[in-house]
Design a protein around this motif. Sequence first.
Motif, PDB file in Angstrom:
ATOM      1  N   LEU A 289      -3.273  -1.896  -1.578  1.00  0.00           N
ATOM      2  CA  LEU A 289      -2.587  -0.843  -2.341  1.00  0.00           C
ATOM      3  C   LEU A 289      -1.075  -1.006  -2.243  1.00  0.00           C
ATOM      4  O   LEU A 289      -0.354  -0.941  -3.247  1.00  0.00           O
ATOM      5  N   ARG A 290      -0.575  -1.212  -1.017  1.00  0.00           N
ATOM      6  CA  ARG A 290       0.867  -1.341  -0.827  1.00  0.00           C
ATOM      7  C   ARG A 290       1.399  -2.583  -1.532  1.00  0.00           C
ATOM      8  O   ARG A 290       2.449  -2.552  -2.177  1.00  0.00           O
TER       9      ARG A 290
ATOM     10  N   VAL B 257       8.716   5.884  -1.989  1.00  0.00           N
ATOM     11  CA  VAL B 257       8.532   5.662  -0.555  1.00  0.00           C
ATOM     12  C   VAL B 257       7.348   6.475  -0.042  1.00  0.00           C
ATOM     13  O   VAL B 257       6.519   5.983   0.737  1.00  0.00           O
ATOM     14  N   THR B 258       7.219   7.735  -0.487  1.00  0.00           N
ATOM     15  CA  THR B 258       6.098   8.577  -0.065  1.00  0.00           C
ATOM     16  C   THR B 258       4.775   7.973  -0.514  1.00  0.00           C
ATOM     17  O   THR B 258       3.797   7.971   0.232  1.00  0.00           O
ATOM     18  N   ARG B 259       4.748   7.454  -1.713  1.00  0.00           N
ATOM     19  CA  ARG B 259       3.509   6.845  -2.217  1.00  0.00           C
ATOM     20  C   ARG B 259       3.117   5.611  -1.404  1.00  0.00           C
ATOM     21  O   ARG B 259       1.939   5.380  -1.135  1.00  0.00           O
ATOM     22  N   LEU B 260       4.114   4.807  -1.013  1.00  0.00           N
ATOM     23  CA  LEU B 260       3.836   3.584  -0.261  1.00  0.00           C
ATOM     24  C   LEU B 260       3.483   3.852   1.196  1.00  0.00           C
ATOM     25  O   LEU B 260       2.925   2.977   1.864  1.00  0.00           O
TER      26      LEU B 260
ATOM     27  N   ASP C 171       1.011   8.601   1.190  1.00  0.00           N
ATOM     28  CA  ASP C 171      -0.124   8.640   0.262  1.00  0.00           C
ATOM     29  C   ASP C 171      -1.131   7.531   0.543  1.00  0.00           C
ATOM     30  O   ASP C 171      -2.345   7.757   0.514  1.00  0.00           O
ATOM     31  N   VAL C 172      -0.640   6.330   0.822  1.00  0.00           N
ATOM     32  CA  VAL C 172      -1.560   5.218   1.108  1.00  0.00           C
ATOM     33  C   VAL C 172      -2.297   5.456   2.425  1.00  0.00           C
ATOM     34  O   VAL C 172      -3.490   5.152   2.536  1.00  0.00           O
ATOM     35  N   THR C 173      -1.628   6.028   3.420  1.00  0.00           N
ATOM     36  CA  THR C 173      -2.295   6.340   4.691  1.00  0.00           C
ATOM     37  C   THR C 173      -3.413   7.357   4.471  1.00  0.00           C
ATOM     38  O   THR C 173      -4.506   7.236   5.049  1.00  0.00           O
TER      39      THR C 173
ATOM     40  N   LYS D 215      -4.062  10.283  -7.167  1.00  0.00           N
ATOM     41  CA  LYS D 215      -3.456  10.411  -8.499  1.00  0.00           C
ATOM     42  C   LYS D 215      -2.052   9.819  -8.525  1.00  0.00           C
ATOM     43  O   LYS D 215      -1.658   9.138  -9.476  1.00  0.00           O
ATOM     44  N   ARG D 216      -1.290  10.070  -7.465  1.00  0.00           N
ATOM     45  CA  ARG D 216       0.094   9.589  -7.406  1.00  0.00           C
ATOM     46  C   ARG D 216       0.146   8.067  -7.293  1.00  0.00           C
ATOM     47  O   ARG D 216       0.958   7.409  -7.945  1.00  0.00           O
ATOM     48  N   VAL D 217      -0.734   7.506  -6.445  1.00  0.00           N
ATOM     49  CA  VAL D 217      -0.768   6.052  -6.267  1.00  0.00           C
ATOM     50  C   VAL D 217      -1.258   5.367  -7.543  1.00  0.00           C
ATOM     51  O   VAL D 217      -0.683   4.364  -8.001  1.00  0.00           O
TER      52      VAL D 217
END
Length: 582
Positions: free
Chosen positions: A89-90, A114-117, A120-122, A305-307
């Motif tokens: 994902l990242r 940055v939040t998505r990477l 959100d991924v965590t 949804k964000r990712v």
Amino acid sequence: MIKTLSKQIKGFVKESVLTPVFMILEVVFETLIPLLMASIIDDGINKGDMNHILFVGGGMVLCAIGGLICGILGGSFGAKASAGFARNLRRSMFANIQTFSFSNIDKYSTAGLVTRLTTDVTNLQNAYQMILRMCMRAPTSLICAMVMAFIINAKLASVYLVAIIFLAIVLASLMKFTMKYFNQVFKKYDDLNASVQENVSGIRVVKAFVREDHETKKFSKAANNLYKLFVKAENCMVSVTPIMQLTVYACIIAISWFGANMIVGSTLTTGELTSMLTYCMNILMSLMMLGMVFVMITMSAASAKRVAGVLNEKSNLTNGENPVKNVPDGSIEFKDVYFSYNETGAEPVLDDINLKIKSGETVGILGGTGSSKTSLVNLIGRLYDVTSGEVLVGGRNVKEYDLEKLRDEVSVVLQSNVLFSGTILDNLRWGNENATEEECVNACKLACADDFIQTFPEKYNTFIERGGTNVSGGQKQRICIARALLKKPKILILDDSTSAVDTATDAKIRKAFAEEIPNTTKLIISQRISSVQNADKIIVLDNGKISGVGSHDELLNKNDIYTEIYEAQTKGSGDFDAKGEM
């Protein structure tokens, strides 16, 4: 969304398949144990058959060992699959972000990406592991225990059915409320990250103006807003555990009561009641696991949804069929160009631009703040596409060129200069990764950077801190100019990139350009008349329109805006630099 995210399992399909397989096998072994225990009680202990007890007891030990091994393997494969999923994902998000055009990037804040990477991924990694393990284990355990319970006594097992229906209704209702809050939570994460990023990047300004208390209060406000939303979301979630426990204890009481009456009535044996109580715990523990999965999936749904939004975002600047891969020369032409950053009918920032620039010419671009000087040159390297009209480079529409090849021939020194952590040579080789040290030195001499670099103890191997914080603004600008020159472009754009350089050095740079790269088309955006007055032609912009085009002397005679700026600078009454002619 699910289709987009499922593509990121690539490379870890085997682990993703083996994890639920081992979890199901673990459940099968665990389900057999209560059945064997009932046999020991009814056919071994009650009948005094020690051989039966030892034989069936051995079977229970083997089931326990089998369940342990399957559980360990399931956990190991699950951890590898979820960590690999997060890695993919990242990687995919970062790679896709690199393809974004400026207009794509404008849709997202830096803090949001940055939040998505990270966060959100965590969340998705944890949720994926829960799905592979608990989402397979819990339903399988529930079904197996229910089947065994109905085989033993269907009437008594109907108690579980009532409990499952009740809990399903409760969980569905809670999910509806919590999803709304978690969607808001991650937006607040963006605000929090933005506050941290802004403060850290501008820490020198904060300290210079003694605004630490103000920044602390601003961060505390963002953190408090996040806290309030989390409290609302968690208040909905905390009710899951007590409701689960209430259901568990209610089932145990009901099974014990009805089971005891059945034993008295000789319709149920003691071993069967013991098995039913064990299956009761299995069923209700499975429901509690599903509750945990429900919490995790609810939290991660907003993250998903964000990712997926970033992964599905496609650059609106793409190559056409059979793109041209050779830019013949540095000539530039604007034909009836209109441009707006907002495609929904907003007022254009560039209005009816018609302009011709010959290859090798030096062109100055002058205008007040907000006159769209940078917007004009951004269209040449196709950092944005025109709203209407055409931009031609080398006699062809920029949309016909391969993007990479076009940008290799259009070198831009941006208004905000950026250096990356690494040596000076590392930064210079962004312009040409195969450049020799001699070529780098020559480029720095043209940009008047060699003089100050030679004063450093390690010269070209001097380490540049992240953002170039250990060099001055003027030094940073000259390194960036040298980096652009290493591309050996056909078009060189200097976007107010000598603003931090003294006028004498500015004049030396312009003189070196005129002598050493005469065939390169040079566009110089500047606030200084002295930086552009010896150009082949000067373009004056005013509110996105061309106010005048001509030489220095021609514009002094016929363009009021140019004359006003010139008089303000030469008389020293303006806010522009008034010295440093070539």
